[in-house]
Design an enzyme around this catalytic site. Structure first.
Site, PDB file in Angstrom:
ATOM      1  N   HIS A 130       0.841  -1.203   0.000  1.00  0.00           N
ATOM      2  CA  HIS A 130       0.000   0.000   0.000  1.00  0.00           C
ATOM      3  C   HIS A 130       0.869   1.244   0.000  1.00  0.00           C
ATOM      4  O   HIS A 130       2.067   1.191   0.259  1.00  0.00           O
ATOM      5  CB  HIS A 130      -0.921   0.013   1.225  1.00  0.00           C
ATOM      6  CG  HIS A 130      -0.173   0.151   2.526  1.00  0.00           C
ATOM      7  ND1 HIS A 130       0.505  -0.903   3.100  1.00  0.00           N
ATOM      8  CD2 HIS A 130       0.026   1.212   3.339  1.00  0.00           C
ATOM      9  CE1 HIS A 130       1.076  -0.495   4.227  1.00  0.00           C
ATOM     10  NE2 HIS A 130       0.813   0.794   4.394  1.00  0.00           N
ATOM     11  N   ASP A 177       0.481   5.002   1.912  1.00  0.00           N
ATOM     12  CA  ASP A 177      -0.309   5.449   3.063  1.00  0.00           C
ATOM     13  C   ASP A 177      -1.412   6.441   2.676  1.00  0.00           C
ATOM     14  O   ASP A 177      -1.171   7.425   1.961  1.00  0.00           O
ATOM     15  CB  ASP A 177       0.602   6.100   4.119  1.00  0.00           C
ATOM     16  CG  ASP A 177       1.465   5.062   4.842  1.00  0.00           C
ATOM     17  OD1 ASP A 177       1.093   3.880   4.873  1.00  0.00           O
ATOM     18  OD2 ASP A 177       2.522   5.464   5.376  1.00  0.00           O
ATOM     19  N   HIS A 220       4.742   0.287   0.197  1.00  0.00           N
ATOM     20  CA  HIS A 220       5.487  -0.473   1.199  1.00  0.00           C
ATOM     21  C   HIS A 220       4.648  -1.604   1.774  1.00  0.00           C
ATOM     22  O   HIS A 220       3.430  -1.668   1.569  1.00  0.00           O
ATOM     23  CB  HIS A 220       6.037   0.441   2.300  1.00  0.00           C
ATOM     24  CG  HIS A 220       5.001   1.266   2.979  1.00  0.00           C
ATOM     25  ND1 HIS A 220       4.468   2.414   2.421  1.00  0.00           N
ATOM     26  CD2 HIS A 220       4.362   1.101   4.165  1.00  0.00           C
ATOM     27  CE1 HIS A 220       3.568   2.913   3.237  1.00  0.00           C
ATOM     28  NE2 HIS A 220       3.471   2.138   4.315  1.00  0.00           N
ATOM     29  N   ARG A 269       4.974   5.943  13.486  1.00  0.00           N
ATOM     30  CA  ARG A 269       4.786   6.465  12.125  1.00  0.00           C
ATOM     31  C   ARG A 269       4.356   7.924  12.177  1.00  0.00           C
ATOM     32  O   ARG A 269       3.481   8.294  12.950  1.00  0.00           O
ATOM     33  CB  ARG A 269       3.709   5.653  11.418  1.00  0.00           C
ATOM     34  CG  ARG A 269       3.506   6.062   9.967  1.00  0.00           C
ATOM     35  CD  ARG A 269       2.340   5.311   9.328  1.00  0.00           C
ATOM     36  NE  ARG A 269       1.152   6.159   9.312  1.00  0.00           N
ATOM     37  CZ  ARG A 269       0.019   5.845   8.665  1.00  0.00           C
ATOM     38  NH1 ARG A 269      -0.080   4.704   8.005  1.00  0.00           N
ATOM     39  NH2 ARG A 269      -1.004   6.662   8.685  1.00  0.00           N
TER      40      ARG A 269
HETATM   41  O1  LIG Z   1       5.119  -1.881  10.053  1.00  0.00           O
HETATM   42  C1  LIG Z   1       5.685  -1.429   9.047  1.00  0.00           C
HETATM   43  O2  LIG Z   1       6.827  -1.726   8.727  1.00  0.00           O
HETATM   44  C2  LIG Z   1       4.922  -0.509   8.151  1.00  0.00           C
HETATM   45  C3  LIG Z   1       3.650  -0.027   8.777  1.00  0.00           C
HETATM   46  C4  LIG Z   1       2.744   0.657   7.808  1.00  0.00           C
HETATM   47  O3  LIG Z   1       2.806   0.450   6.635  1.00  0.00           O
HETATM   48  C5  LIG Z   1       1.753   1.640   8.256  1.00  0.00           C
HETATM   49  O4  LIG Z   1       1.520   1.761   9.455  1.00  0.00           O
HETATM   50  O5  LIG Z   1       1.188   2.322   7.400  1.00  0.00           O
HETATM   51 FE   LIG Z   2       1.943   2.134   5.601  1.00  0.00          FE
END
Ligand SMILES: O=C(O)CCC(=O)C(=O)O
Ligand SMILES: [Fe+2]
Length: 217
Positions: free
Chosen positions: A15, A17, A170, A185
């Site tokens: 995805h 974000d 990612h 994040r």
């Molecule tokens: O946990 C991760 O490495 C990525 C997390 C993620 O993609 C998000 O929280 O949007």
């Molecule tokens: Fe993400």
């Protein structure tokens, strides 16, 4: 700042974000707090390289497509296997249902580079039925996730990774059993995308005006 905790679910799906809003974040940062002794990598794919990899006729085709992005689909856990906590989190996540139309090929506002702008929230191609949409999206997505276009980041505690959300996807690898994993994040406000023909994204459903916008230069 959003805590990303393995106890609350795992982002093991490709995805970009928050693409279901009109002005998705331009960048995301992840900072490692607790990292399992094995696994738990974050994979980051280069969607501009994916676009360049497309054969000419597919690239021209992709340039003309627009996709509906929504937060309202079963990407995390299938409905029948959700537990109470997952149901509650999903109720918050989908309390406002968004549908936004973005170009499938986004022109990067700083570099002019073109990239495939799809990812998990892209659920339908405008003008196509859902079965046709799925096939086209799967075809294009396969270029994004080619090993050649993917970086695999092995975390150590105390690291910060920043990626450009306008031109990457990612995926959080779920390969560390039930061990704890925690990141923080932060997403950085972004502008609304523009396609190869200069046309901008538009909203079908859901008011995203409480998402920060980028002040005009
Ligand atoms: O946990 C991760 O490495 C990525 C997390 C993620 O993609 C998000 O929280 O949007
Ligand atoms: Fe993400």
């Amino acid at each position: 700042m959003l805590p990303v905790d393995s106890e609350d679910g795992k982002a093991n799906h490709w995805h970009t974000d928050v693409t279901f809003v009109l002005n998705p974040p331009q960048a995301s940062t992840l900072r490692s707090i607790t990292i399992p002794p094995y696994g738990g990598e974050t994979l980051i794919a280069n969607a501009a390289a994916a676009y360049r990899d497309l054969p000419g006729p597919l690239r021209d085709f992709a340039d003309t497509l627009w996709a509906v992005h929504t937060n309202d689909y079963d990407y995390a856990v299938p409905p029948e296997s959700r537990n109470e906590a997952e149901r509650a989190r999903r109720a918050v996540f989908t309390s406002i249902k968004y549908e936004t139309v973005h170009p499938v090929v986004r022109v990067h506002p700083l570099t002019g580079e073109r990239g495939l702008y799809i990812g998990g929230f892209a659920q339908r191609i405008v003008g196509l039925a859902s079965g046709e949409s799925r096939d086209i999206l799967r075809l294009l997505q396969a270029y994004v996730t080619r090993p050649e276009n993917v970086l695999r980041w092995r975390w150590e505690p105390g690291q910060l990774v920043l990626f450009d959300n306008r031109i990457t996807q990612h995926y959080a690898a779920d390969n560390y059993d039930d061990l704890p994993r925690r990141l923080h994040r932060v997403t950085v406000a972004g502008d609304s995308p523009a396609g190869a023909d200069g046309k901008k994204s538009y909203s079908i459903k859901g008011d995203a005006s409480h998402y920060s916008t980028v002040p005009a230069a």
